[in-house]
Write an enzyme that holds these catalytic residues in place. Structure first.
Site, mmCIF file in Angstrom:
data_model
loop_
_atom_site.group_PDB
_atom_site.id
_atom_site.type_symbol
_atom_site.label_atom_id
_atom_site.label_comp_id
_atom_site.label_asym_id
_atom_site.label_seq_id
_atom_site.Cartn_x
_atom_site.Cartn_y
_atom_site.Cartn_z
ATOM 1 C CG HIS A 198 28.666 45.576 81.177
ATOM 2 N ND1 HIS A 198 28.469 46.801 80.601
ATOM 3 C CD2 HIS A 198 29.820 45.116 80.624
ATOM 4 C CE1 HIS A 198 29.432 47.066 79.730
ATOM 5 N NE2 HIS A 198 30.277 46.054 79.738
ATOM 6 C CE1 TYR A 257 30.476 38.428 78.208
ATOM 7 C CE2 TYR A 257 28.415 38.808 77.085
ATOM 8 C CZ TYR A 257 29.714 39.170 77.349
ATOM 9 O OH TYR A 257 30.245 40.290 76.749
HETATM 10 C C1 HEM Z 1 37.007 38.456 76.464
HETATM 11 C C2 HEM Z 1 36.185 39.501 76.422
HETATM 12 C C3 HEM Z 1 35.028 39.691 77.359
HETATM 13 C C4 HEM Z 1 34.735 39.052 78.525
HETATM 14 C C5 HEM Z 1 35.514 37.941 79.220
HETATM 15 C C6 HEM Z 1 33.491 39.604 79.012
HETATM 16 C C7 HEM Z 1 32.877 39.213 80.183
HETATM 17 C C8 HEM Z 1 31.607 39.607 80.598
HETATM 18 C C9 HEM Z 1 30.877 39.034 81.711
HETATM 19 C C10 HEM Z 1 31.401 37.952 82.639
HETATM 20 C C11 HEM Z 1 29.678 39.649 81.768
HETATM 21 C C12 HEM Z 1 28.528 39.348 82.745
HETATM 22 C C13 HEM Z 1 27.525 38.421 82.028
HETATM 23 C C14 HEM Z 1 26.317 38.018 82.843
HETATM 24 O O1 HEM Z 1 26.414 37.770 84.054
HETATM 25 O O2 HEM Z 1 25.222 37.893 82.235
HETATM 26 C C15 HEM Z 1 29.642 40.606 80.694
HETATM 27 C C16 HEM Z 1 28.579 41.423 80.407
HETATM 28 C C17 HEM Z 1 28.526 42.250 79.318
HETATM 29 N N1 HEM Z 1 29.468 42.423 78.327
HETATM 30 FE FE1 HEM Z 1 31.249 41.502 78.215
HETATM 31 N N2 HEM Z 1 33.045 40.548 78.132
HETATM 32 C C18 HEM Z 1 33.955 40.644 77.103
HETATM 33 C C19 HEM Z 1 33.890 41.480 75.996
HETATM 34 C C20 HEM Z 1 32.818 42.274 75.687
HETATM 35 C C21 HEM Z 1 32.677 43.050 74.491
HETATM 36 C C22 HEM Z 1 33.690 43.092 73.337
HETATM 37 C C23 HEM Z 1 31.469 43.691 74.569
HETATM 38 C C24 HEM Z 1 30.773 44.592 73.591
HETATM 39 C C25 HEM Z 1 31.175 44.823 72.379
HETATM 40 C C26 HEM Z 1 30.848 43.327 75.823
HETATM 41 C C27 HEM Z 1 29.632 43.773 76.281
HETATM 42 C C28 HEM Z 1 29.003 43.330 77.430
HETATM 43 C C29 HEM Z 1 27.698 43.807 77.854
HETATM 44 C C30 HEM Z 1 26.830 44.831 77.157
HETATM 45 C C31 HEM Z 1 27.399 43.120 79.034
HETATM 46 C C32 HEM Z 1 26.126 43.224 79.864
HETATM 47 C C33 HEM Z 1 25.069 42.263 79.337
HETATM 48 C C34 HEM Z 1 23.789 42.391 80.124
HETATM 49 O O3 HEM Z 1 23.240 43.507 80.152
HETATM 50 O O4 HEM Z 1 23.347 41.384 80.699
HETATM 51 N N3 HEM Z 1 31.684 42.467 76.469
HETATM 52 N N4 HEM Z 1 30.824 40.567 79.994
#
Ligand code: HEM
Length: 329
Positions: free
Chosen positions: A53, A320
C-alpha cells in the site's frame, strides 16, 4: 491483499520489472520479516515507502457513533460524541508509482486512526478484498515465495500455478474491479474481531465500510485508460466540493460461524449493523508529509474490541511494524 494474486500477474510483474530473485539477506527471519523481505523483492525496495500500500492519500474528518455501536461494545470510540479521524486511502502493492487504474492497484485500502480525547488512538485497517487469499502468515509467505520462484521462463506448472491450484481462495480473492473513486468503494475488515459489551457479552464481527455515494466501478479497459494518479487526485478534488461520507458498519457472526479463517467469508445474509458515520471533510495539506509518521496497526484496538483467533491479525501487526521500522530509517 495487496498482492498480485492473479496467475497472470506474473507476466505483468515481469513487464513492470517488479520481479527479482536476489539471495535472502537474512537466513532466519520471522514470518512477518520474511513477508516484508519478499514484498521488497517482488515490488522493489523503495526507501521511506511502505512495503505494501505504498501509494496513498491522507484525509481528515470525524466519526460519529450510533447507539447500536454503544450497545454492542464498550469501546471508547463508541462511548461519546464525534471523534476526529485521520484516514489514509491507498493502492495495493509496494510500487509507489503504480498507476491507480492498474489491476494490481486493487484492493484499495482505507486505514482509519481515531484520535481520542485522552490522547490515545485506535486503528481500523480495511481494504476492498471480500476474502483473504490464504489463512495464515506462513501461507502468505509461501505465496510470495511461489511468485518469486516463478519467473516467466519457469516450466509449467510453475510454483505459483501449483500454489494457486491448491489454494482456491487466491483466485476467488482476486476478482476485483477498479472503483471510479476511492469514495465509491466498499472496504472490508476481512479478519474477524470480537465486540465485548459493558456486561461482558461477546459478539464476533467483521468491519464493513459502506460509501454513502454508492459503489461504482470501471471496466478493465476504462481503468487502464485513466490518468496514472486519477484516484489519488480525485479524492482531494471531491473533498474541495463536499464532504465524503461512509457508514462504519459491522457484519455480525451467528453462533457457530468460524472466525479463524479469513479465506471463508460468512454468508452474505448475516446481519450488517451501522456503527456510525464517517464524515471526511478535507485532504491533508501535504499528504506525502502526513503519511510518513502514520502507522496503522490492526491490533491497536481498545477495551471492548478484541482480535479473534484469526492468526493473520498478529502477522499483520508484526509485518506493519517491520515495514514502519524500515521506512522510518
Ligand atoms: C498476512 C497478511 C498481511 C500482511 C503480511 C500485510 C502486510 C502489510 C504491510 C507490510 C503494510 C505496510 C505497513 C506500513 O509500512 O505502515 C501493509 C499496509 C496495509 N495493509 Fe496489509 N497486510 C496483510 C493483510 C491485510 C489485510 C487483510 C488488510 C485489510 C483487510 C490489509 C490492509 C492494509 C492497508 C489498508 C494498508 C495501508 C495502511 C496505511 O495506509 O498506512 N492488509 N500491509
Amino acid at each position: 491483499m495487496h498482492l498480485p494474486i492473479r496467475v497472470t500477474m506474473l507476466a505483468a510483474s515481469a513487464a513492470l520489472g517488479l520481479l527479482a530473485t536476489p539471495a535472502r539477506a537474512d537466513d532466519t527471519p520471522t514470518v512477518p520479516e520474511q513477508i516484508v523481505n519478499d514484498m521488497n523483492k517482488v515490488w522493489g525496495s523503495h526507501p521511506g515507502i511502505r512495503a505494501n500500500h505504498a501509494k496513498g492519500v491522507v484525509t481528515e474528518g470525524t466519526f460519529t457513533p450510533s447507539p447500536t455501536a454503544k450497545a454492542l461494545s464498550k469501546a471508547n470510540i463508541f462511548a461519546g460524541g464525534a471523534v476526529p479521524v485521520t484516514i489514509r486511502f491507498s493502492d495495493a502493492t509496494g510500487v509507489p508509482t503504480l498507476p491507480d487504474g492498474n489491476a494490481y492497484a486493487n484492493p484499495h485500502g482505507m486505514a482509519i486512526k481515531f484520535h481520542l480525547a485522552d490522547g490515545s488512538d485506535v486503528d481500523v485497517v480495511t481494504n476492498s478484498l471480500k476474502l483473504f487469499p490464504v489463512a495464515t502468515g506462513e501461507e502468505f509467505a509461501a505465496l510470495f515465495e511461489a511468485i518469486i520462484a516463478s519467473p516467466p521462463d519457469a516450466p509449467h506448472p510453475n510454483k505459483l500455478e501449483q500454489f494457486v491450484g491448491s489454494h482456491p481462495a487466491v483466485i476467488a480473492a482476486s476478482k476485483l474491479d477498479t472503483p471510479t473513486s476511492l469514495a465509491r468503494e466498499i472496504y472490508n475488515g476481512v479478519d474477524a474481531f470480537i465486540f465485548v459489551d459493558a456486561a461482558g457479552k461477546r459478539q464476533a464481527f467483521r468491519w464493513k465500510i459502506i460509501p454513502a455515494a454508492g459503489t461504482e466501478y470501471l471496466s478493465a479497459d476504462d481503468a487502464g485508460k485513466q490518468a496514472p494518479d486519477f484516484l489519488m487526485q480525485e479524492m482531494p478534488a471531491r473533498l474541495a466540493k463536499a464532504p465524503v461520507v461512509f457508514s462504519l458498519s459491522a457484519q455480525l457472526a451467528e453462533p457457530g460461524d468460524q472466525t479463524i479463517d479469513p479465506t471463508k467469508p460468512w454468508p452474505a445474509e448475516r446481519k450488517v449493523v451501522e456503527l456510525g458515520t464517517i464524515t471526511i471533510t478535507k485532504a491533508a495539506a501535504d499528504s506525502a508529509a502526513a503519511e510518513k509518521p502514520l502507522l496503522f496497526l490492526p491490533t491497536n484496538v481498545p477495551d471492548g474490541i478484541e482480535p479473534s483467533d484469526d492468526p493473520i491479525i498478529d502477522t499483520r501487526t508484526q509485518a506493519y511494524a517491520v515495514s514502519f521500522g524500515r521506512r522510518s530509517q
